[in-house]
Motif scaffolding. Structure first.
Motif, PDB file in Angstrom:
ATOM      1  N   ASP A 198       0.816  -1.216   0.000  1.00 55.09           N
ATOM      2  CA  ASP A 198       0.000   0.000   0.000  1.00 55.09           C
ATOM      3  C   ASP A 198       0.846   1.261   0.000  1.00 55.09           C
ATOM      4  O   ASP A 198       0.418   2.314   0.482  1.00 55.09           O
ATOM      5  CB  ASP A 198      -0.938   0.000   1.219  1.00 55.09           C
ATOM      6  N   ASP A 199       2.046   1.175  -0.542  1.00 50.67           N
ATOM      7  CA  ASP A 199       2.944   2.330  -0.598  1.00 50.67           C
ATOM      8  C   ASP A 199       2.350   3.401  -1.512  1.00 50.67           C
ATOM      9  O   ASP A 199       2.155   3.159  -2.704  1.00 50.67           O
ATOM     10  CB  ASP A 199       4.315   1.888  -1.134  1.00 50.67           C
ATOM     11  N   PRO A 200       2.063   4.612  -0.990  1.00 47.86           N
ATOM     12  CA  PRO A 200       1.464   5.655  -1.822  1.00 47.86           C
ATOM     13  C   PRO A 200       2.487   6.499  -2.580  1.00 47.86           C
ATOM     14  O   PRO A 200       2.106   7.334  -3.407  1.00 47.86           O
ATOM     15  CB  PRO A 200       0.734   6.520  -0.791  1.00 47.86           C
ATOM     16  N   LYS A 201       3.778   6.300  -2.326  1.00 49.69           N
ATOM     17  CA  LYS A 201       4.793   7.180  -2.902  1.00 49.69           C
ATOM     18  C   LYS A 201       5.596   6.522  -4.020  1.00 49.69           C
ATOM     19  O   LYS A 201       5.824   7.127  -5.071  1.00 49.69           O
ATOM     20  CB  LYS A 201       5.730   7.680  -1.802  1.00 49.69           C
ATOM     21  N   GLY A 232       2.620   0.618   4.216  1.00 48.77           N
ATOM     22  CA  GLY A 232       2.765   1.832   3.425  1.00 48.77           C
ATOM     23  C   GLY A 232       4.224   2.193   3.223  1.00 48.77           C
ATOM     24  O   GLY A 232       5.077   1.323   3.112  1.00 48.77           O
ATOM     25  N   HIS A 233       4.499   3.488   3.217  1.00 52.73           N
ATOM     26  CA  HIS A 233       5.862   3.972   2.946  1.00 52.73           C
ATOM     27  C   HIS A 233       6.602   4.167   4.267  1.00 52.73           C
ATOM     28  O   HIS A 233       6.925   5.287   4.663  1.00 52.73           O
ATOM     29  CB  HIS A 233       5.790   5.275   2.149  1.00 52.73           C
TER      30      HIS A 233
END
Length: 253
Positions: A198-201, A232-233
């Motif tokens: 789920d990394d947004p970057k 995530g990140h």
């Protein structure tokens, strides 16, 4: 075990040298660990301490335009400062290694490289040109930087940011450091990739696609990809322990 954290300048590069106090004058495996975008060397200290406890000398440099080297605002042109910072990391890598080689502080040529986010991109890029690297860990970076450049440009157009038409030409050096274009340069070296789904970057898919492409190849037999389900990140402490154990296992054989 007391850990020595020494602030230094090597070839005008500000960095932290992290090593067990009783071993700071000994020849040890060396790991250069790169921080992420808009971060600084101090924010990698938790990972560095975990590595140092394994009997490894860890170097945490400030990237250009970061930490002590931050001299002003970043460029309003998307990704220009970002890629400039990575390019400086790549250029300065040899200077740092050479310093410790001259001091005879690298044990049996054992050199590791790692980093998070922008530092992970730096790590993958270095693997394309430096066979002297023994072990590497790319944490939520990407081994496909050209695709990342394309994504940034696509996003900039969508958001109506100004992007020079010749930006791809200005960043044409990146093609020579794209591991996904020359994956055989892994050359059977132990390389750890980690990325949160789920990394947004930095898109998880780019690392996942790369690993799917290489996993059956002989040159990648010592590579591994750990999926951060729902992550995530951010690299959490438990994953930092995995990274430390990985470097210990591969650098202290």
């Amino acid at each position: 075990m007391k850990i020595s954290i020494r602030h230094r300048y090597i070839k005008k590069i500000p960095l932290l040298e992290v090593v067990l106090e009783e071993k700071k004058s000994d020849a040890l495996p060396l790991v250069i660990y790169y921080h992420g975008w808009q971060s600084a060397k101090e924010l990698s200290l938790t990972q560095a301490r975990k590595l140092a406890r394994k009997g490894i000398r860890v170097i945490l440099p400030d990237a250009m335009n970061h930490g002590e080297r931050k001299s002003g605002p970043i460029s309003p042109i998307p990704s220009v400062t970002f890629w400039s910072s990575i390019q400086y990391n790549i250029i300065e890598f040899v200077q740092l290694v050479r310093h410790f080689e001259k001091q005879k502080l690298i044990e049996d040529g054992k050199i590791g490289v790692g980093g998070v986010s922008m530092g992970g991109i730096t790590t993958s890029a270095l693997l394309t040109q430096h066979p002297e690297i023994s072990v590497a860990a790319c944490m939520m970076g990407t081994p496909a930087p050209l695709r990342y450049v394309e994504r940034v440009m696509e996003r900039s157009v969508e958001m109506d940011f100004f992007v020079p038409q010749d930006l791809p030409l200005l960043l044409s050096w990146v093609v020579n450091y794209d591991l996904s274009k020359a994956p055989e340069k892994l050359a059977q070296r132990p390389v750890l990739f980690w990325h949160g789904t789920d990394d947004p970057k930095i898109p998880y898919e780019d690392t996942a696609d790369f690993y799917q492409m290489i996993e059956a190849e002989p040159y990648a037999e010592n590579s591994q990809f750990i999926v951060g389900e729902g992550e995530g990140h951010l690299v959490k402490g438990e994953m930092m322990d995995v990274v430390a154990a990985f470097f210990e296992r591969e650098l202290k054989k």
